[in-house]
Design a protein around this motif. Structure first.
Motif, PDB file in Angstrom:
ATOM      1  N   LEU A  73      19.294  28.366 126.830  1.00  0.00           N
ATOM      2  CA  LEU A  73      20.461  27.850 125.921  1.00  0.00           C
ATOM      3  C   LEU A  73      20.057  27.983 124.541  1.00  0.00           C
ATOM      4  N   ASN A  74      18.628  28.192 124.334  1.00  0.00           N
ATOM      5  CA  ASN A  74      17.998  28.247 122.984  1.00  0.00           C
ATOM      6  C   ASN A  74      17.157  29.605 122.949  1.00  0.00           C
ATOM      7  N   CYS A  75      17.931  30.432 122.064  1.00  0.00           N
ATOM      8  CA  CYS A  75      17.593  31.878 121.931  1.00  0.00           C
ATOM      9  C   CYS A  75      17.981  32.285 120.370  1.00  0.00           C
ATOM     10  N   GLN A  76      16.904  32.518 119.725  1.00  0.00           N
ATOM     11  CA  GLN A  76      17.298  33.054 118.382  1.00  0.00           C
ATOM     12  C   GLN A  76      16.776  34.556 118.126  1.00  0.00           C
ATOM     13  N   PHE A  94      26.666  38.260 119.939  1.00  0.00           N
ATOM     14  CA  PHE A  94      25.535  37.376 120.071  1.00  0.00           C
ATOM     15  C   PHE A  94      26.273  35.926 119.920  1.00  0.00           C
ATOM     16  N   ASN A  95      27.283  35.888 118.999  1.00  0.00           N
ATOM     17  CA  ASN A  95      27.825  34.694 118.843  1.00  0.00           C
ATOM     18  C   ASN A  95      28.837  34.084 119.726  1.00  0.00           C
ATOM     19  N   SER A  96      29.206  35.190 120.745  1.00  0.00           N
ATOM     20  CA  SER A  96      29.743  34.822 122.130  1.00  0.00           C
ATOM     21  C   SER A  96      28.975  34.271 123.079  1.00  0.00           C
ATOM     22  N   LEU A  97      27.701  34.766 122.994  1.00  0.00           N
ATOM     23  CA  LEU A  97      26.522  34.111 123.978  1.00  0.00           C
ATOM     24  C   LEU A  97      25.852  32.934 123.584  1.00  0.00           C
ATOM     25  N   GLY A  98      26.256  32.525 122.340  1.00  0.00           N
ATOM     26  CA  GLY A  98      25.587  31.207 121.688  1.00  0.00           C
ATOM     27  C   GLY A  98      24.360  31.585 121.142  1.00  0.00           C
ATOM     28  N   VAL A  99      23.918  32.528 120.561  1.00  0.00           N
ATOM     29  CA  VAL A  99      22.806  33.044 120.320  1.00  0.00           C
ATOM     30  C   VAL A  99      22.593  32.516 118.610  1.00  0.00           C
ATOM     31  N   ASN A 100      21.433  31.979 118.329  1.00  0.00           N
ATOM     32  CA  ASN A 100      21.057  31.831 116.924  1.00  0.00           C
ATOM     33  C   ASN A 100      20.912  33.046 115.947  1.00  0.00           C
TER      34      ASN A 100
END
Length: 337
Positions: A73-76, A94-100
């Motif tokens: 859940l926490n990937c940048q 990337f945004n659709s995956l919730g990536v920072n």
């Protein structure tokens, strides 16, 4: 590992922080038809038709989408894209995956977002048209990325360095900066898949395949490199890198070497048509997740081997592996402790 142990490990994946820095690209899949009967009125040349386009994250981006598929859940991400339609599509994915994407820098000049086209012609990949492969990152932008990386490392559990471009982010002259960070942040697990400059990395877990291992050591790789060959040459490579070594061996499996142990796992006897594109990225992502969750090397090998077996069975796509897919494959092959 038991099913409950695998579930517990994947639950820990959701709590760790992983960063990915390196070379980001898009893979563009589409169906190509060359025998259309149409000719251009302007050029009098044959017109080809494309259909069913689908963009997928590639290169270091494929590591990221594999991490999210595993439940992180926490990937940048830290890298560069161009100010073009491919860069905007990458940001969207990337945004659709919730990536920072705070440190995914958009460069307005001298940088085309890397794109690998994957035209499917009668079931086979036709000639590609690639973009961005000649990019060279100016030193000023590199220093900006390193400053961002230093800020991120304070909170990261694992950093993946993944690169494959002809002019990678960390060139031979720049690898020293990475080595300094490995020393300065001992609480962060570093995992490097760096193709051309991997031998210059010190202290990180280095991932290679058998061809890369042979190239690094300037030796000839056998048609079927056996486990003994991999162990012998893997230990030679470790004499210079000083860190753990992860060797992917295709369908033969995966080997892990460090100062204290050697672990290996055999590949599964997969029978149907396979697509190995991106399988190494799946192993990198799975290993990174297992590092962050403090799994043992033996446990990480089991999960990485299963995850890779899932992805290579997904044809004409840059595949990922989820917990449910891994457990289903494990059941299929009766791999229960």
């Amino acid at each position: 590992m038991t099913t409950s142990e695998i579930n517990a490990l994947f639950h820990r994946f959701s709590t760790i922080n992983v960063g990915v820095i390196g070379d980001f690209a898009l893979d563009l899949y589409f169906t190509l038809q060359t025998q259309t009967g149409e000719r251009s009125l302007e050029t009098n040349r044959d017109v080809f038709w494309g259909s069913h386009p689908k963009a997928s994250l590639g290169a270091a981006g494929n590591v990221v989408q594999n991490l999210t598929a595993l439940g992180l859940l926490n990937c940048q991400v830290m890298g560069c894209v161009g100010n073009d339609l491919f860069g905007r599509e990458m940001q969207h994915l990337f945004n659709s995956l919730g990536v920072n994407t705070q440190h995914l820098h958009t460069l307005d000049t001298r940088w085309d977002t890397c794109l690998y086209t994957k035209p499917n012609l009668d079931g086979r990949e036709a000639n590609r048209i690639d973009f961005g492969i000649a990019n060279e990152l100016p030193d000023t932008f590199f220093l900006d990325l390193i400053a961002a990386l230093e800020q991120a490392l304070v909170k990261l559990d694992v950093l993946v360095v993944n690169q494959q471009f002809a002019n990678p982010l960390f060139t031979k002259k720049r690898v020293a900066v990475l080595n300094e960070l490995i020393i300065r942040f001992p609480n962060v697990r570093f995992l490097a898949d760096m193709r051309d400059v991997g031998t210059l990395v010190r202290g990180a877990t280095l991932k290679v395949n058998t061809t890369e291992l042979a190239n690094f050591l300037a030796v000839t790789v056998p048609d079927v490199p056996d486990l003994y060959w991999c162990i012998r040459h893997g230990n030679r490579l470790r004499e210079t890198s000083g860190g753990p070594l992860l060797i992917t061996r295709g369908q033969a499996g995966i080997l892990y070497l460090d100062d204290h142990e050697m672990q290996s796992v055999e590949g599964l006897p997969l029978r149907d048509e396979l697509d190995t594109v991106g399988a190494g990225d799946t192993v990198v992502a799975t290993w990174a997740a297992c590092l962050g969750a403090r799994a043992t090397p033996a446990e990480a090998l089991q999960i990485a081997n299963l995850a890779a077996a899932v992805t290579v069975q997904k044809l004409n796509q840059t595949g990922t592996a989820s917990l449910s897919e891994i457990l289903a494959l494990r059941d299929t092959y009766h791999l229960h402790d």
